[in-house]
Design a protein around this motif. Structure first.
Motif, PDB file in Angstrom:
ATOM      1  N   MET A 144       0.863  -1.178   0.000  1.00  0.00           N
ATOM      2  CA  MET A 144       0.000   0.000   0.000  1.00  0.00           C
ATOM      3  C   MET A 144       0.899   1.227   0.000  1.00  0.00           C
ATOM      4  O   MET A 144       1.874   1.286   0.737  1.00  0.00           O
ATOM      5  N   ARG A 145       0.549   2.197  -0.847  1.00  0.00           N
ATOM      6  CA  ARG A 145       1.304   3.452  -0.877  1.00  0.00           C
ATOM      7  C   ARG A 145       0.586   4.492  -0.024  1.00  0.00           C
ATOM      8  O   ARG A 145      -0.602   4.344   0.305  1.00  0.00           O
ATOM      9  N   LEU A 146       1.310   5.544   0.323  1.00  0.00           N
ATOM     10  CA  LEU A 146       0.691   6.646   1.036  1.00  0.00           C
ATOM     11  C   LEU A 146      -0.393   7.273   0.172  1.00  0.00           C
ATOM     12  O   LEU A 146      -0.276   7.328  -1.055  1.00  0.00           O
ATOM     13  N   SER A 147      -1.405   7.758   0.797  1.00  0.00           N
ATOM     14  CA  SER A 147      -2.518   8.397   0.111  1.00  0.00           C
ATOM     15  C   SER A 147      -2.168   9.845  -0.233  1.00  0.00           C
ATOM     16  O   SER A 147      -1.459  10.521   0.512  1.00  0.00           O
ATOM     17  N   THR A 148      -2.697  10.301  -1.351  1.00  0.00           N
ATOM     18  CA  THR A 148      -2.565  11.702  -1.734  1.00  0.00           C
ATOM     19  C   THR A 148      -3.940  12.370  -1.617  1.00  0.00           C
ATOM     20  O   THR A 148      -4.956  11.678  -1.442  1.00  0.00           O
ATOM     21  N   ALA A 149      -3.956  13.671  -1.755  1.00  0.00           N
ATOM     22  CA  ALA A 149      -5.227  14.391  -1.656  1.00  0.00           C
ATOM     23  C   ALA A 149      -6.231  13.891  -2.687  1.00  0.00           C
ATOM     24  O   ALA A 149      -7.410  13.696  -2.374  1.00  0.00           O
ATOM     25  N   ILE A 150      -5.773  13.634  -3.903  1.00  0.00           N
ATOM     26  CA  ILE A 150      -6.699  13.192  -4.957  1.00  0.00           C
ATOM     27  C   ILE A 150      -7.300  11.824  -4.642  1.00  0.00           C
ATOM     28  O   ILE A 150      -8.428  11.530  -5.051  1.00  0.00           O
ATOM     29  N   ASP A 151      -6.577  10.994  -3.899  1.00  0.00           N
ATOM     30  CA  ASP A 151      -7.119   9.686  -3.514  1.00  0.00           C
ATOM     31  C   ASP A 151      -8.356   9.843  -2.631  1.00  0.00           C
ATOM     32  O   ASP A 151      -9.246   8.996  -2.642  1.00  0.00           O
ATOM     33  N   GLU A 152      -8.401  10.928  -1.867  1.00  0.00           N
ATOM     34  CA  GLU A 152      -9.545  11.177  -0.991  1.00  0.00           C
ATOM     35  C   GLU A 152     -10.623  12.001  -1.691  1.00  0.00           C
ATOM     36  O   GLU A 152     -11.796  11.911  -1.344  1.00  0.00           O
ATOM     37  N   ILE A 153     -10.220  12.797  -2.682  1.00  0.00           N
ATOM     38  CA  ILE A 153     -11.167  13.675  -3.382  1.00  0.00           C
ATOM     39  C   ILE A 153     -11.891  12.951  -4.520  1.00  0.00           C
ATOM     40  O   ILE A 153     -13.107  13.088  -4.686  1.00  0.00           O
ATOM     41  N   ALA A 154     -11.164  12.191  -5.322  1.00  0.00           N
ATOM     42  CA  ALA A 154     -11.727  11.545  -6.513  1.00  0.00           C
ATOM     43  C   ALA A 154     -12.968  10.696  -6.221  1.00  0.00           C
ATOM     44  O   ALA A 154     -13.930  10.745  -6.994  1.00  0.00           O
ATOM     45  N   PRO A 155     -12.997   9.924  -5.137  1.00  0.00           N
ATOM     46  CA  PRO A 155     -14.196   9.112  -4.895  1.00  0.00           C
ATOM     47  C   PRO A 155     -15.479   9.927  -4.734  1.00  0.00           C
ATOM     48  O   PRO A 155     -16.568   9.427  -4.996  1.00  0.00           O
ATOM     49  N   LEU A 156     -15.350  11.173  -4.328  1.00  0.00           N
ATOM     50  CA  LEU A 156     -16.541  12.002  -4.125  1.00  0.00           C
ATOM     51  C   LEU A 156     -17.307  12.244  -5.417  1.00  0.00           C
ATOM     52  O   LEU A 156     -18.490  12.551  -5.401  1.00  0.00           O
ATOM     53  N   ARG A 157     -16.623  12.078  -6.557  1.00  0.00           N
ATOM     54  CA  ARG A 157     -17.262  12.260  -7.861  1.00  0.00           C
ATOM     55  C   ARG A 157     -17.952  10.989  -8.356  1.00  0.00           C
ATOM     56  O   ARG A 157     -18.690  11.023  -9.328  1.00  0.00           O
ATOM     57  N   ASP A 158     -17.670   9.873  -7.699  1.00  0.00           N
ATOM     58  CA  ASP A 158     -18.192   8.579  -8.138  1.00  0.00           C
ATOM     59  C   ASP A 158     -19.657   8.431  -7.734  1.00  0.00           C
ATOM     60  O   ASP A 158     -20.011   8.664  -6.574  1.00  0.00           O
ATOM     61  N   PRO A 159     -20.523   8.032  -8.658  1.00  0.00           N
ATOM     62  CA  PRO A 159     -21.954   7.888  -8.319  1.00  0.00           C
ATOM     63  C   PRO A 159     -22.210   6.847  -7.230  1.00  0.00           C
ATOM     64  O   PRO A 159     -23.184   6.968  -6.477  1.00  0.00           O
ATOM     65  N   ARG A 160     -21.352   5.833  -7.118  1.00  0.00           N
ATOM     66  CA  ARG A 160     -21.544   4.828  -6.061  1.00  0.00           C
ATOM     67  C   ARG A 160     -21.348   5.453  -4.689  1.00  0.00           C
ATOM     68  O   ARG A 160     -22.026   5.074  -3.727  1.00  0.00           O
ATOM     69  N   VAL A 161     -20.446   6.424  -4.587  1.00  0.00           N
ATOM     70  CA  VAL A 161     -20.201   7.111  -3.323  1.00  0.00           C
ATOM     71  C   VAL A 161     -21.338   8.095  -3.032  1.00  0.00           C
ATOM     72  O   VAL A 161     -21.747   8.242  -1.887  1.00  0.00           O
ATOM     73  N   LYS A 162     -21.852   8.722  -4.079  1.00  0.00           N
ATOM     74  CA  LYS A 162     -22.984   9.638  -3.880  1.00  0.00           C
ATOM     75  C   LYS A 162     -24.197   8.876  -3.358  1.00  0.00           C
ATOM     76  O   LYS A 162     -24.951   9.385  -2.531  1.00  0.00           O
ATOM     77  N   ALA A 163     -24.373   7.646  -3.806  1.00  0.00           N
ATOM     78  CA  ALA A 163     -25.485   6.814  -3.341  1.00  0.00           C
ATOM     79  C   ALA A 163     -25.220   6.226  -1.954  1.00  0.00           C
ATOM     80  O   ALA A 163     -26.151   6.020  -1.176  1.00  0.00           O
ATOM     81  N   ASN A 164     -23.955   5.955  -1.653  1.00  0.00           N
ATOM     82  CA  ASN A 164     -23.567   5.349  -0.383  1.00  0.00           C
ATOM     83  C   ASN A 164     -22.171   5.855  -0.014  1.00  0.00           C
ATOM     84  O   ASN A 164     -21.175   5.292  -0.471  1.00  0.00           O
ATOM     85  N   PRO A 165     -22.062   6.889   0.812  1.00  0.00           N
ATOM     86  CA  PRO A 165     -20.773   7.497   1.138  1.00  0.00           C
ATOM     87  C   PRO A 165     -19.729   6.523   1.696  1.00  0.00           C
ATOM     88  O   PRO A 165     -18.534   6.728   1.509  1.00  0.00           O
ATOM     89  N   VAL A 166     -20.166   5.453   2.334  1.00  0.00           N
ATOM     90  CA  VAL A 166     -19.225   4.486   2.894  1.00  0.00           C
ATOM     91  C   VAL A 166     -18.448   3.769   1.783  1.00  0.00           C
ATOM     92  O   VAL A 166     -17.351   3.268   2.000  1.00  0.00           O
ATOM     93  N   TYR A 167     -19.001   3.758   0.563  1.00  0.00           N
ATOM     94  CA  TYR A 167     -18.330   3.107  -0.572  1.00  0.00           C
ATOM     95  C   TYR A 167     -16.994   3.779  -0.910  1.00  0.00           C
ATOM     96  O   TYR A 167     -16.144   3.184  -1.559  1.00  0.00           O
ATOM     97  N   ALA A 168     -16.792   4.995  -0.430  1.00  0.00           N
ATOM     98  CA  ALA A 168     -15.510   5.688  -0.664  1.00  0.00           C
ATOM     99  C   ALA A 168     -14.346   4.851  -0.153  1.00  0.00           C
ATOM    100  O   ALA A 168     -13.263   4.851  -0.759  1.00  0.00           O
ATOM    101  N   THR A 169     -14.547   4.121   0.932  1.00  0.00           N
ATOM    102  CA  THR A 169     -13.496   3.246   1.472  1.00  0.00           C
ATOM    103  C   THR A 169     -13.025   2.258   0.414  1.00  0.00           C
ATOM    104  O   THR A 169     -11.829   2.042   0.243  1.00  0.00           O
TER     105      THR A 169
END
Length: 115
Positions: free
Chosen positions: A27-52
């Motif tokens: 596993m590599r260290l996370s960057t800001a985009i790793d935490e931001i990009a999922p917010l654009r995903d429709p699966r995360v919009k439907a279920n925020p826990v899916y961001a994990t």
């Protein structure tokens, strides 16, 4: 220089469709985009826990013989392994001191991995 990639061994391991068990990964260290990009995903919009799921698929650089770890693969991790990876992610990214309840995660758009 500081380390940016960390090896791990899953407690149970990912069992692929051919019956191969994959336990060792990186596993590599996370960057800001790793935490931001999922917010654009429709699966995360439907279920925020899916961001994990999405975040872990972005930061796990390989698992066993797999060089590409997609969200579909992470979806099939055993619960014990998912919990282990969430803890590992928080530890290597220096997020151990941060706490929030599961209810906060459901009611928040913040994708920081939760236990």
């Amino acid at each position: 220089m500081f380390p940016t990639e960390f090896e791990f061994i899953l407690p149970k391991g990912y069992l692929d469709s051919e019956g191969n068990l994959h336990r060792k990964g990186v596993m590599r260290l996370s960057t800001a985009i790793d935490e931001i990009a999922p917010l654009r995903d429709p699966r995360v919009k439907a279920n925020p826990v899916y961001a994990t799921i999405i975040i872990l698929s972005r930061v796990i650089t390989h698992l066993g013989a797999l060089s590409d770890v997609s969200p579909a693969i992470v979806e099939n991790f055993f619960a014990q392994d998912l919990n282990y990876l969430q803890d590992f992610y928080r530890r290597i990214n220096g997020l151990e001191g941060e706490t929030s309840s599961s209810e906060d995660v459901v009611n928040s758009s913040e994708p920081v991995l939760q236990n």
